[in-house]
Design an enzyme around this catalytic site. Structure first.
Site, PDB file in Angstrom:
ATOM      1  N   GLU A 162      43.266  46.464  33.653  1.00 19.66           N
ATOM      2  CA  GLU A 162      43.094  47.912  33.613  1.00 19.66           C
ATOM      3  C   GLU A 162      43.990  48.556  32.555  1.00 19.66           C
ATOM      4  O   GLU A 162      43.553  49.415  31.797  1.00 19.66           O
ATOM      5  CB  GLU A 162      43.409  48.507  34.986  1.00 19.66           C
ATOM      6  CG  GLU A 162      42.289  48.342  35.979  1.00 19.66           C
ATOM      7  CD  GLU A 162      40.985  48.889  35.452  1.00 19.66           C
ATOM      8  OE1 GLU A 162      40.924  50.091  35.152  1.00 19.66           O
ATOM      9  OE2 GLU A 162      40.032  48.126  35.314  1.00 19.66           O
ATOM     10  N   HIS A 172      36.990  46.822  28.359  1.00 14.23           N
ATOM     11  CA  HIS A 172      36.883  45.611  29.167  1.00 14.23           C
ATOM     12  C   HIS A 172      36.035  44.560  28.453  1.00 14.23           C
ATOM     13  O   HIS A 172      36.354  43.366  28.468  1.00 14.23           O
ATOM     14  CB  HIS A 172      36.245  45.938  30.524  1.00 14.23           C
ATOM     15  CG  HIS A 172      37.186  46.530  31.531  1.00 14.23           C
ATOM     16  ND1 HIS A 172      38.373  45.925  31.895  1.00 14.23           N
ATOM     17  CD2 HIS A 172      37.111  47.675  32.263  1.00 14.23           C
ATOM     18  CE1 HIS A 172      38.987  46.671  32.804  1.00 14.23           C
ATOM     19  NE2 HIS A 172      38.246  47.745  33.042  1.00 14.23           N
ATOM     20  N   HIS A 221      37.029  53.121  27.954  1.00 14.54           N
ATOM     21  CA  HIS A 221      37.712  52.198  28.867  1.00 14.54           C
ATOM     22  C   HIS A 221      36.799  51.037  29.239  1.00 14.54           C
ATOM     23  O   HIS A 221      37.218  49.865  29.211  1.00 14.54           O
ATOM     24  CB  HIS A 221      38.153  52.958  30.121  1.00 14.54           C
ATOM     25  CG  HIS A 221      38.716  52.090  31.201  1.00 14.54           C
ATOM     26  ND1 HIS A 221      40.062  51.881  31.366  1.00 14.54           N
ATOM     27  CD2 HIS A 221      38.106  51.378  32.188  1.00 14.54           C
ATOM     28  CE1 HIS A 221      40.260  51.070  32.396  1.00 14.54           C
ATOM     29  NE2 HIS A 221      39.088  50.762  32.913  1.00 14.54           N
ATOM     30  N   GLU A 222      35.554  51.346  29.592  1.00 13.29           N
ATOM     31  CA  GLU A 222      34.629  50.288  30.001  1.00 13.29           C
ATOM     32  C   GLU A 222      34.293  49.361  28.832  1.00 13.29           C
ATOM     33  O   GLU A 222      34.194  48.146  29.008  1.00 13.29           O
ATOM     34  CB  GLU A 222      33.357  50.910  30.588  1.00 13.29           C
ATOM     35  CG  GLU A 222      33.584  51.695  31.872  1.00 13.29           C
ATOM     36  CD  GLU A 222      34.246  50.874  32.962  1.00 13.29           C
ATOM     37  OE1 GLU A 222      33.914  49.677  33.107  1.00 13.29           O
ATOM     38  OE2 GLU A 222      35.113  51.409  33.672  1.00 13.29           O
TER      39      GLU A 222
END
Length: 262
Positions: free
Chosen positions: A185, A127, A123-124
């Site tokens: 997100e 980004h 997920h990070e």
């Protein structure tokens, strides 16, 4: 006049490359040059290492690096990534432009296995892949001389410096609340699922990770996602994407991608 001209040239050059597309096809406004974002990410990361102890637990650090490396080796951009485990009880992780990843020891109490940890790290990295920091930085500082932002990171604790850390996704730790939007997100969730699946981590564990997160935080999102979608909304979104990413996972397993990080 020369200084004003320099600003104008910087902005004009940035505007020529401002229109971009995210990995999921969304139109973006990206004003900041990639090398400048990488430098800001590296400078911010160096400061974090000065202010937050790096864990001395070599076994846990190796585990975190194993999971992160399994994901980063599948990325199309071939660059080295620095990965550190920080001694901090907050269930947190982050990734910065320039190939920097940080995981807090507190996250290991919530992410119960390698696929759950890969959910957060993926997920990070999502980004970063989608250049969300650049997108926010561009909107926040389009009227400022971008070259001055790098120096602001290493200077005194000013509003500009806090704003930069916040735009990089580090706001909660530096007293500024500028979280990633729900749009960002949701995008990072999808990209993260794709990345972990391609690396051979089971994307179905993403659901269990968020169940654990909800339990650990009394049903509320963790601090680093305090204004993000509710756990129920996030879990429903992840579940809806599983049919799309399971073929990627099965393909990775068939190709021999079988991470064994512990």
């Amino acid at each position: 006049m020369k200084y004003k001209g320099k600003i104008l040239v910087t902005v004009m050059v940035g505007m020529l490359t401002a229109c971009a597309t995210s990995p999921l096809g969304r139109n973006q406004f990206l004003l900041m040059p990639e090398d400048q974002m990488n430098e800001m990410g590296a400078t911010a990361y160096a400061q974090i290492k000065q202010e937050t102890p790096v864990s001395g637990n070599q076994s846990q650090a190796a585990y975190v690096r194993c999971v992160a490396n399994a994901i980063t080796t599948t990325l199309p951009e071939k660059q080295s990534w620095e990965v550190n485990l920080f001694e901090d009880n907050a269930a947190n992780a982050f990734a910065l432009p320039g190939g920097k990843i940080g995981v807090n020891t507190g996250l290991l109490k919530v992410a119960k296995n390698q696929s759950q940890l890969a959910t957060v790290i993926g997920h990070e990295i999502g980004h970063v892949q989608a250049q969300h920091s650049n997108e926010r930085m561009s909107l926040e500082y389009a009227t400022q001389n971008g070259l001055g932002l790098i120096g602001a990171i290493a200077g005194q604790d000013t509003a500009v410096k806090q704003g930069i850390f916040a735009a990089l996704g580090l706001g909660a730790e530096y007293g500024v609340s500028l979280p990633f939007s729900r749009k960002h997100e949701a995008e990072a969730d999808i990209i993260g699922l794709q990345l972990m699946a391609k690396a051979g981590f089971d994307p179905r564990e993403s659901i269990n990770l968020w169940v654990n997160m909800a339990a650990a935080n009394g049903g509320e999102p963790p601090e680093f996602m305090s204004t993000h979608p509710s756990n129920e909304t996030r879990i429903n979104g992840l579940q809806s994407k599983l049919p799309e990413v399971m073929p990627l996972y099965n393909k990775a397993k068939a190709a021999g991608r079988n991470p064994s990080c512990g």
